[in-house]
Design an enzyme around this catalytic site. Structure first.
Site, PDB file in Angstrom:
ATOM      1  N   LEU A   1      11.091 -40.665   5.901  1.00 23.26           N
ATOM      2  CA  LEU A   1      10.630 -39.387   6.432  1.00 23.26           C
ATOM      3  C   LEU A   1       9.449 -38.841   5.633  1.00 23.26           C
ATOM      4  O   LEU A   1       8.484 -38.333   6.211  1.00 23.26           O
ATOM      5  CB  LEU A   1      11.776 -38.375   6.443  1.00 23.26           C
ATOM      6  CG  LEU A   1      11.462 -37.007   7.062  1.00 23.26           C
ATOM      7  CD1 LEU A   1      10.954 -37.151   8.484  1.00 23.26           C
ATOM      8  CD2 LEU A   1      12.699 -36.106   7.020  1.00 23.26           C
TER       9      LEU A   1
ATOM     10  N   TRP B   1      20.973 -38.516 -11.814  1.00 28.61           N
ATOM     11  CA  TRP B   1      19.763 -37.726 -11.627  1.00 28.61           C
ATOM     12  C   TRP B   1      18.576 -38.491 -12.177  1.00 28.61           C
ATOM     13  O   TRP B   1      18.685 -39.150 -13.208  1.00 28.61           O
ATOM     14  CB  TRP B   1      19.893 -36.383 -12.332  1.00 28.61           C
ATOM     15  CG  TRP B   1      20.936 -35.499 -11.731  1.00 28.61           C
ATOM     16  CD1 TRP B   1      22.179 -35.240 -12.207  1.00 28.61           C
ATOM     17  CD2 TRP B   1      20.830 -34.738 -10.532  1.00 28.61           C
ATOM     18  NE1 TRP B   1      22.855 -34.362 -11.395  1.00 28.61           N
ATOM     19  CE2 TRP B   1      22.034 -34.040 -10.353  1.00 28.61           C
ATOM     20  CE3 TRP B   1      19.817 -34.572  -9.579  1.00 28.61           C
ATOM     21  CZ2 TRP B   1      22.271 -33.201  -9.267  1.00 28.61           C
ATOM     22  CZ3 TRP B   1      20.035 -33.739  -8.513  1.00 28.61           C
ATOM     23  CH2 TRP B   1      21.249 -33.062  -8.368  1.00 28.61           C
TER      24      TRP B   1
ATOM     25  N   GLU C   1       0.820  -1.202   0.000  1.00 24.55           N
ATOM     26  CA  GLU C   1       0.000   0.000   0.000  1.00 24.55           C
ATOM     27  C   GLU C   1       0.862   1.264   0.000  1.00 24.55           C
ATOM     28  O   GLU C   1       0.575   2.232  -0.712  1.00 24.55           O
ATOM     29  CB  GLU C   1      -0.925   0.013   1.231  1.00 24.55           C
ATOM     30  CG  GLU C   1      -1.882  -1.166   1.287  1.00 24.55           C
ATOM     31  CD  GLU C   1      -1.334  -2.343   2.080  1.00 24.55           C
ATOM     32  OE1 GLU C   1      -2.120  -2.995   2.769  1.00 24.55           O
ATOM     33  OE2 GLU C   1      -0.106  -2.611   1.989  1.00 24.55           O
TER      34      GLU C   1
END
Length: 373
Positions: free
Chosen positions: A308, A173, A56
């Site tokens: 996990l 990868w 603002e």
């Protein structure tokens, strides 16, 4: 309440501006603002990094004092003194006539009080235009203030047959460079990256941002997210790559004499060690999330192995699952995505697809748990 076509157009622009702050505003919400006089935009702004101007103030600094102006803002203006002054007072001082607000601020220090302060000053305030879009942009900020925990995204990269690593642990990868760059954008939007000690020992990751502000399309500097390692027995070595990188590293462990002894070396190596509640000889994940929320973390991303990641899912702590599927097959001996105690089809976890798109050679799926999760 009916909003005009110009109202919708201006709020859509304010949301575009807010998106520019999604990598840099935290722990503040990403907010956008447009000042309009007649049908002419006279000011625009978005949240700058903490300590800088709110949206603002940015817009009003361009617009100046315009008594007939309308302000479009994606979140209720703040009305309290923080690192900066209250935006409500800046709006009142600028003699704004009308303020259109997308969504109410969940922060108890504001939550309706900002709107009331503007109304008490004689300003016409209208609420609810494009509210869903505004809330989604700050979903972590909302969750932290309403539930006391950050928004949790679990990120997984997998082969087409749902494998995240070979049996040996080799995982680099799986996905294409384009997908890995996309993950960097997710990291940039996160306050913390959570991993487990198994991943830390096997991969010795850095978990750092390796993407530039230019690639992110932002003007302000992007800070490194907090790196969090869950390590119940404190097995982490002081030579870990996580401790050699810029930014902070937090190690969450159980409270015991052995952990207390081991923590001294990790602290000397640059880590912060915290002792978290015990949940069946594991770090209590709910308690850890509450600690992170208390540290003003709005969003966290879990980049971890099947154990996990599965624990976050099994304990009902997942808000969003992001999967990158590579067009490869790893075979049945490779490691699965999750360790989950599901024995029957009826016990399955149902997910809804929020988004699906191709990223490089891979398919990116964004999923959210069904309501009865």
């Amino acid at each position: 309440m009916r909003f005009s076509e110009i109202d919708h157009k201006m709020m859509a622009r304010a949301l575009q501006l807010a998106a520019k702050a999604r990598y840099t505003a935290s722990p503040n919400p990403a907010v956008g603002c447009v000042a309009l006089l007649g049908e002419k935009i006279i000011g625009e702004g978005f949240t700058r990094p903490p300590g800088g101007n709110h949206a603002e103030v940015e817009a009003l600094s361009q617009a100046g004092n315009q008594p007939q102006s309308t302000l479009y803002v994606t979140l209720e203006p703040c009305c309290h003194q923080g690192k900066t002054g209250p935006c409500t007072q800046a709006i009142i001082d600028a003699n704004v006539k009308r303020v259109v607000v997308a969504a109410e601020d969940p922060n108890p220090q504001v939550s309706g009080s900002g709107i009331k302060q503007l109304q008490d000053a004689g300003i016409d305030v209208e609420l609810g235009l494009m509210e869903a879009q505004a809330r989604e942009l700050n979903q972590g900020f909302y969750k932290r203030h309403t539930e006391g925990t950050p928004w949790v995204t679990v990120k997984m990269a997998a082969s087409l047959d749902g494998r995240t690593a070979m049996a040996s642990g080799q995982s680099q990868w799986i996905t294409s460079p384009a997908a890995r760059l996309d993950v960097q954008r997710m990291r940039a939007a996160s306050c913390a990256i959570i991993t487990g000690i198994g991943t830390q020992i096997m991969d010795d990751p850095s978990l750092t941002l390796r993407i530039t502000e230019q690639e992110l399309g932002v003007e302000d500097p992007v800070k490194q997210p907090l790196r969090v390692v869950i390590d119940a027995q404190l097995k982490m070595a002081t030579q870990a790559r996580l401790l050699q990188q810029p930014g902070d590293c937090l190690v969450a462990t159980l409270d015991g004499p052995e952990q207390r002894r081991k923590s001294e070396a990790l602290i000397a190596a640059g880590a912060e060690v915290i002792f978290v509640a015990n949940n069946a000889e594991h770090v209590d994940l709910q308690a850890l999330l509450e600690v992170l929320a208390a540290r003003d973390c709005n969003q966290v991303m879990v980049e971890a192995g099947a154990g996990l990641a599965g624990a976050f899912v099994a304990q009902g702590l997942l808000d969003e699952l992001v999967c990158y599927w590579a067009p490869k097959l790893f075979g049945s001996e490779a490691r699965p995505m999750f360790e989950l105690p599901i024995k029957t089809i009826d016990a399955h976890l149902a997910l809804s697809v929020k988004d699906m798109r191709q990223v490089g050679e891979d398919i990116k799926l964004v999923l959210i748990p069904d309501k009865d999760y």
